[in-house]
Every structure is written in structure tokens, then in C-alpha cells.
Design a protein around this motif. Sequence first.
Motif, PDB file in Angstrom:
ATOM      1  N   HIS A  92       0.829  -1.209   0.000  1.00 51.36           N
ATOM      2  CA  HIS A  92       0.000   0.000   0.000  1.00 51.36           C
ATOM      3  C   HIS A  92       0.866   1.263   0.000  1.00 51.36           C
ATOM      4  CE1 HIS A  92      -3.541  -2.373   1.999  1.00 51.36           C
ATOM      5  NE2 HIS A  92      -3.196  -2.840   0.829  1.00 51.36           N
ATOM      6  N   SER A  96      -1.925   8.534  -3.025  1.00 50.85           N
ATOM      7  CA  SER A  96      -3.361   8.729  -3.228  1.00 50.85           C
ATOM      8  C   SER A  96      -3.707  10.187  -2.977  1.00 50.85           C
ATOM      9  CB  SER A  96      -4.159   7.831  -2.273  1.00 50.85           C
ATOM     10  OG  SER A  96      -5.510   8.235  -2.227  1.00 50.85           O
ATOM     11  N   LYS A  98      -6.740  11.396  -2.816  1.00 49.46           N
ATOM     12  CA  LYS A  98      -7.855  11.446  -1.863  1.00 49.46           C
ATOM     13  C   LYS A  98      -7.327  11.354  -0.426  1.00 49.46           C
ATOM     14  CE  LYS A  98     -11.640   9.237  -2.795  1.00 49.46           C
ATOM     15  NZ  LYS A  98     -12.630   8.143  -3.009  1.00 49.46           N
ATOM     16  N   ARG A 139      -5.659   5.594   2.550  1.00 48.40           N
ATOM     17  CA  ARG A 139      -5.010   4.892   1.457  1.00 48.40           C
ATOM     18  C   ARG A 139      -5.222   3.383   1.563  1.00 48.40           C
ATOM     19  NH1 ARG A 139       1.340   4.952   1.491  1.00 48.40           N
ATOM     20  NH2 ARG A 139       0.789   3.631   3.251  1.00 48.40           N
ATOM     21  N   GLU A 142      -8.759   2.561   0.570  1.00 50.41           N
ATOM     22  CA  GLU A 142      -8.885   2.667  -0.891  1.00 50.41           C
ATOM     23  C   GLU A 142      -8.339   1.423  -1.587  1.00 50.41           C
ATOM     24  OE1 GLU A 142      -8.714   6.932  -2.912  1.00 50.41           O
ATOM     25  OE2 GLU A 142      -6.952   6.536  -1.668  1.00 50.41           O
ATOM     26  N   LYS A 146     -10.291  -1.362  -3.817  1.00 49.37           N
ATOM     27  CA  LYS A 146      -9.878  -1.551  -5.208  1.00 49.37           C
ATOM     28  C   LYS A 146      -9.569  -3.010  -5.499  1.00 49.37           C
ATOM     29  CE  LYS A 146      -6.526   0.114  -8.638  1.00 49.37           C
ATOM     30  NZ  LYS A 146      -5.363   1.019  -8.864  1.00 49.37           N
TER      31      LYS A 146
END
Length: 210
Positions: A92, A96, A98, A139, A142, A146
Motif C-alpha cells: 500500500h 493517493s 484522496k 489509502r 482505498e 480496489k
Amino acid sequence: MISFEIIDNVFQISVLLICFMASAILAAKYKKQIYIALSGVYGSFMIGTLFYCLHLIIIGGTPHISYCAEISWLASFLFMMQIILQRAESRHKSFSWKAAACAILVMCSSLYNEMLGPSLIFVIAFTAVSGISVFVSVRTIEVNRKNGEAVSCLDYFIPGIICLDMILYFVSSFYSDYTHFNLYFAVDILITVSLGMMLIFYIREERHAG
């Protein structure tokens, strides 16, 4: 008449003490880092609140610059950040926007509210810790979505507690009388309950993981 602020602090200390003892026992029994970190979260937060409460009872007023409490509370959020980083998997590492936007919003709010202030060192330290914690949490959520993986509610807990703490500081600017129950105490009690529930959810997750 006992100030409701003292009642609120005693309640928080009691909950944090129980959670600290429980997480410490679990850490000794299972030898898992997560429980060691949780005991650090609860122990540090409890010491800070205990100092604050004792100051209210003995001195009879709110400490303007309580370095002991501030250091303890900051240590608690550092342990929370450790938990977040521990839960975030190595893959990860992608950036990102966002997550960055959420982190910047939280950091701006921290600076505006002067979180753990008025000492500038503590304000900057908390701003950095809260920003990193929120960025990694968002993150991770997300990436899990995904990849079609389940998103644990635990990934929302610590960012939620950070946001509630900022709301608490914001609400405090509208009150000067802490002898009676008001919105400030409602938010503080919600933070206390959230901290307690966090341990329960971690225990449930560990049991399901086997």
C-alpha cells in the motif's frame, strides 16, 4: 456540587484503566505487537487524563500548559499511528490524492484548533502524527476496496477518534462553564466509548483471524 468535568474525567480514566489492564494481559498471554501497542494507547491516554483530573481536583482549575498531560496524550496518538502503520500492508505504498486531501484537511484543522496547544511544539507534533495516520488509513481503505478485499471497521476507528478529538477542541471554544453536562462532554464521552470499543473490535478480529 461536583463539576461534571471531574465526573467525565473519572469516567474516562476508569474506562482507559480497564482497557489498559485488558490489553496488557492479552499482550502477555499472546505475545502480539498489536496488544502491546494498544496498552500503550490506553496507558498513555489514561496518565494524561489522570494528571489533568488531579490538577482540577487539587488546584481547582484547568492547567493552561500541562506538559505532562500533553506528552502523555501525544504518546497515545503515536501508539495509534504505530497500529495504523502495522495494519497497512507493504504493497500500500502508492500515492493517493484522496488520502492526501483528507490528511491536509485534518492537519489544517489541527493547526486551526491548536491541538495539544498552546505549545507550538506539541501542535506541530500532533499535526504531523494525525496527518500521517489519516493518510495511511484512507489509502489502506482505498486499496482494499480496489482489490475487492473486505474493509474492516477498525480502519475507521483511529481516524474517527482523531476527528472526534478535533471536534472536541472546536466545541470547547464555545463553552466556558464545565460544571454541567453540555455538547463538549457528549463528544468527550463518545471518544471514551470509541476507545473502549476499539479494543473489543480488535479482539474480535484476532479471534476471527484464528
